[in-house]
Design a protein around this motif. Structure first.
Motif, mmCIF file in Angstrom:
data_model
loop_
_atom_site.group_PDB
_atom_site.id
_atom_site.type_symbol
_atom_site.label_atom_id
_atom_site.label_comp_id
_atom_site.label_asym_id
_atom_site.label_seq_id
_atom_site.Cartn_x
_atom_site.Cartn_y
_atom_site.Cartn_z
ATOM 1 N N ARG B 111 55.258 57.988 48.951
ATOM 2 C CA ARG B 111 55.217 56.974 50.112
ATOM 3 C C ARG B 111 54.313 57.478 51.054
ATOM 4 N N THR B 135 53.741 58.139 56.744
ATOM 5 C CA THR B 135 54.394 57.033 55.669
ATOM 6 C C THR B 135 54.323 55.542 56.429
ATOM 7 N N ALA B 136 54.765 54.722 55.705
ATOM 8 C CA ALA B 136 54.933 53.233 56.047
ATOM 9 C C ALA B 136 55.857 53.043 57.421
ATOM 10 N N SER B 137 56.716 54.091 57.346
ATOM 11 C CA SER B 137 57.784 54.058 58.559
ATOM 12 C C SER B 137 57.152 54.257 59.872
ATOM 13 N N ASP B 169 52.346 49.876 47.172
ATOM 14 C CA ASP B 169 51.947 49.860 48.623
ATOM 15 C C ASP B 169 52.893 50.940 49.700
ATOM 16 N N ALA B 170 53.577 51.633 48.941
ATOM 17 C CA ALA B 170 54.297 52.692 49.648
ATOM 18 C C ALA B 170 55.165 52.145 50.524
ATOM 19 N N THR B 171 55.782 51.103 50.370
ATOM 20 C CA THR B 171 56.717 50.646 51.237
ATOM 21 C C THR B 171 57.909 50.706 50.536
#
Lengths: 508, 171
Positions: B111, B135-137, B169-171
């Motif tokens: 992620r 990360t995507a967060s 895409d690490a989401t």
């Protein structure tokens, strides 16, 4: 339009031609500007007319006429200079009267296609289309078309969102929820009601001040209510405020949510359509959905109702006028209906949000009670100190009154907040609940969790509590299980997202 | 550490393996003293320039601030050094930071979106770097301050290679 930069001449082989905005947009803009002219011109005209009617007509009318003519000219030119094209993999927009700009958005990255039509746009059968990638930056990720024909808007929406994913999903298409007029009764329970009520008084006084009538308005009101005594007058003022607030919040709710429908469309898109005067169509790809959040503000919760918000990635928050409501999949509706819609949205048989949750240790209640008492003590202490320093009996009275009123309310909220704490696993979902004034029950897909934070303050450490936060790319980015027992919370996190904490876990 | 053989006790988090660089304590101290010195100097200069009546109102807070700064500079960095830990496994990055509020953070390799190392002027002076893993967060970033510069550079290299090898895409 015959310049060499004319994009319509580019690759003639393309089967996707360049298109123009709808010619009816000019009329809609004229109506908008006419409305502004009336709204601004009438008060100005009246103001000048008090001195001279002739000058009022001579200034206001030509100015309005000029504004309307300018609108027609500018809009015509803008329409001629604006083109858009949907090709196999991109959406392109060329626009600009003086400075030409060309924007190109990859179709793959498009997350939402929203249609909006205010009343002045609607009567001409056109809509504003906003194509958004949900990526940061105000300009980079979105293409806005003001305006195209309604059919063209629907066609764009369907074409851009239908990725043709025939991946054997169960065909659960169709209507998920429909507006029931009786939901309107929850509208006055929102925090908008007191805000609008107070705002109305503020607005009256503000306008009165512009015309130097503030003192006059206050004396007039005082004279009107003079016969009622202080308590009676106060009661009338408060009651009037409440009535204004109720009417205002009802009107807003009806304008926003009338004729609400939630549909699942082929291709895996959730679509919300709603609005009385301004009609909005908001689309959300299910692929982007990471869960739902059941939101119950205190007033609405007391009436047994709840709202459902989507927890989704690429739902841009901030900057947009309608931002808070774009993620709302269901307005305040009876709790059972909310749970049903939450389940339907997630394609689950029973809603994870209605499942029984594991309560948290009693130490969590102690923390909440201490916070509540500390919060209630602030006004009391401030008033007492000020009252002592200024030796003012009124302030001291206010101090004990705020203590008598504030402490029980704070305690009640604290106990309620503790009771609302809970967490659990429900199939593919991790469920966490907290809050009193705004109770939130979030059901987050376990595969949507992209990180974990475990946090302990000194006090939490001493009492064996821990706050576990799951981070995610969707929604607010992080959802927490507050004040859970440390060992229990870690076991929960390990079960919810196996392996994530893995090597860091040990048995004492 | 590493007593996971016994299955009797309650579940808990062990500290990640690696400490930050020992010099980080000096760096933290220098940072606190410098920030404190700026405020104290401003108050003292103001006290010298302004008329005598207001002088106590500036010098007393200046003295108080100086005491707080020195106490913090002595106490906190040692505490931070004990708490700050990090660890990188094949699957995830772990950090523990804080003092009064301690926080463990985990970001799975799959992620991770970006890995950066930053060096402020003071960090350069002490040969340190701060590693940031996002990360995507919007709220999932991990920060490891006070790493040895070389270690940080190697980590950036290693993490970038690992995450690039991970699809999605690490989401």
């Amino acid at each position: 339009m015959t310049g060499r930069d004319d994009p319509a001449r580019d690759d003639p082989a393309s089967r996707y031609g360049w298109r123009r905005l709808d010619a009816r947009t000019v009329r809609a803009s004229v109506v908008t500007v006419a409305g502004i002219c009336v709204a601004a011109g009438v008060p100005t005209g009246l103001g000048i007319a008090s001195a001279s009617v002739f000058w009022a007509l001579v200034t206001v009318l030509p100015a309005s006429a000029a504004a309307l003519v300018a609108t027609v000219v500018v809009e015509r030119v803008r329409l001629r200079r604006t083109r858009y094209r949907v090709s196999a993999d991109r959406v392109e927009l060329v626009k600009g009267i003086v400075v030409r700009s060309r924007r190109s958005v990859s179709r793959e990255r498009i997350r939402t296609v929203d249609l909006t039509a205010g009343p002045q746009v609607r009567i001409f059968g056109i809509v504003t289309v906003k194509i958004d990638t949900g990526e940061g930056g105000s300009a980079g990720g979105s293409v806005s078309l003001y305006a195209v024909g309604r059919e063209e808007g629907e066609r764009l929406r369907a074409e851009l969102l239908d990725r043709g994913r025939g991946d054997g999903e169960p065909a659960a298409d169709g209507r998920l929820a429909t507006f029931a007029p009786r939901w309107v009764r929850y509208a006055p329970l929102s925090v908008l009601t007191p805000a609008l009520g107070a705002g109305a008084y503020g607005a009256v006084l503000q306008v009165a001040q512009w015309f130097d009538l503030q003192a006059g308005v206050i004396t007039w009101t005082a004279g009107l209510l003079g016969g009622l005594g202080l308590v009676g007058a106060l009661a009338v003022v408060v009651a009037a405020g409440v009535v204004i607030g109720v009417v205002g919040s009802l009107a807003l709710f009806v304008e926003m949510w009338w004729n609400f429908r939630l549909d699942r469309e082929p291709g895996g898109t959730l679509r919300v359509r709603r609005g009385l005067l301004t009609v909005r169509s908001i689309s959300l790809e299910e692929q982007r959905l990471r869960g739902v959040e059941l939101v119950e503000p205190l007033g609405v919760r007391t009436a047994g109702a709840a709202r459902v918000d989507a927890v989704a990635t690429g739902l841009r928050s901030g900057g947009d006028d309608d931002k808070a409501d774009r993620k709302t999949l269901l307005p305040a509706a009876p709790r059972g209906e909310a749970d049903r819609v939450a389940a339907a949205v997630l394609r689950e048989r029973t809603g994870p949000t209605s499942a029984a949750l594991t309560p948290h240790p009693r130490a969590a209640r102690g923390r909440r009670i201490r916070w509540a008492l500390a919060g209630a003590a602030v006004p009391v202490l401030t008033l007492t100190v000020l009252g002592g320093l200024l030796s003012s009996a009124v302030l001291l009275h206010l101090a004990w009154i705020s203590a008598v009123l504030g402490v029980p309310v704070a305690l009640a909220l604290a106990v309620d907040a503790y009771r609302n704490l809970g967490h659990g696993l429900n199939g593919d979902y991790l469920v966490a609940r907290h809050g009193s004034v705004r109770r939130s029950t979030v059901a987050l897909q376990r595969r949507g969790v992209i990180g974990l934070n475990a946090r302990q303050s000194l006090f939490q450490r001493r009492r064996g509590l821990m706050t576990i936060t799951t981070t995610t790319a969707a929604g607010s980015g992080a959802y927490s299980v507050h004040d859970v027992g440390a060992a229990e919370g870690l076991a929960f996190a390990d079960e919810a997202v196996p392996g994530l904490l893995g090597p860091l876990l040990e048995h004492a | 550490m590493g007593e996971s053989g016994s299955r009797s006790g309650e579940l808990r988090l062990r500290p990640p393996v690696h400490r930050v660089h020992r010099t980080a304590v000096t760096w933290w101290r220098a940072r606190i003293l410098l920030a404190g010195a700026v405020v104290v100097a401003a108050l003292v200069v103001a006290a010298v320039l302004l008329p005598g009546v207001v002088r106590p109102w500036l010098l007393v807070p200046a003295a108080g601030f100086a005491v707080v700064t020195v106490v913090t500079a002595v106490g906190m960095p040692a505490w931070w050094y004990r708490v700050h830990r990090w660890e990188v496994t094949g699957d995830a990055v772990y950090t523990r930071t804080g003092a009064l509020w301690q926080e463990w953070r985990v970001a799975p390799m799959s992620r991770i979106q970006t890995v950066d190392s930053d060096r402020g002027p003071l960090e350069q002076l002490f040969g340190l770097a701060t590693l940031t893993v996002t990360t995507a967060s919007a709220r999932g970033a991990l920060r490891i301050p006070g790493l040895d510069h070389g270690v940080a550079a190697d980590l950036v290299q290693e993490l970038t290679e690992t995450t690039q090898a991970t699809p999605g895409d690490a989401t």
